[in-house]
Design a protein around this motif. Structure first.
Motif: not given
Length: 200
Positions: A4-13, A193, A198
């Motif tokens: 999963y991505s370190d960035f919350a929006p992408r991780r949520t998706r 990114r 991150r």
């Protein structure tokens, strides 16, 4: 393995997509089982035919056997019952054949109904997820062994969209050649990114 991505929006998706994909796979399997069950239910006519044929064969064989034991007329009376017994065997065989055909059709339809959506889903969802995980894991390992800002900035120049690069600097390639530290840092950040990492 970085899933999963370190960035919350992408991780949520990504998490939502994973949950939806697993749910759709479960629904597809359930639909395949349902279709198999519904189609295979048609085989009950074949079972009834097979049971009727077995009953007819058994009855006619018994009656023929009993009448065949009557002196003088037994053999001539037995022939029609033997023929009827043979017809019962044919009916039994036809019932079994029908069951086999329906089972094959039910299996093929059940697998088809389940497999087609699952294959499409795997192409649309799983391949991009594997690409993300592979790329993010490889990049994170490269950062640990010393991947520098210069190479990350160069990767951004080759991998990222022109519009995103142009927002950093009107002449990003010239800035990279001049080794402009701010532009290099922003390009490296843009590349990281997009990979889902991150900036360390």
């Amino acid at each position: 393995m970085k899933l999963y991505s370190d960035f919350a929006p992408r991780r949520t998706r990504q998490i939502v997509a994973d949950v939806v994909a697993v749910a759709l796979i479960a629904v597809s399997i359930a639909m395949g089982i349902l279709v198999f069950s519904v189609v295979n239910e048609l085989a009950r006519f074949g079972r009834q035919m097979q049971d009727a044929g077995a009953g007819l064969q058994s009855s006619m064989t018994d009656v023929g056997g009993r009448l065949g034991g009557i002196p003088l007329i037994g053999e001539s009376i037995r022939d029609p019952f033997d023929a009827a017994s043979s017809a019962g065997e044919t009916l039994q065989s036809a019932g079994q054949t029908e069951q086999d055909l329906i089972l094959r059709a039910a299996t093929a339809l059940g697998i088809g109904v389940a497999a087609v959506p699952i294959l499409i889903l795997l192409l649309v969802w799983l391949l991009p997820r594997i690409r993300f995980a592979t790329r993010a894991t490889r990049t994170r390992q490269m950062i640990r062994v010393g991947l520098d800002v210069d190479l990350l900035a160069l990767r951004a120049l080759t991998n990222q969209k022109v519009g995103a690069i142009a927002r950093i600097d009107p002449d990003p390639l010239g800035a990279w050649r001049r080794r402009d530290p701010e532009v290099m840092r922003q390009l490296a950040n843009l590349e990281l990114r997009s990979i889902g990492i991150r900036v360390p």
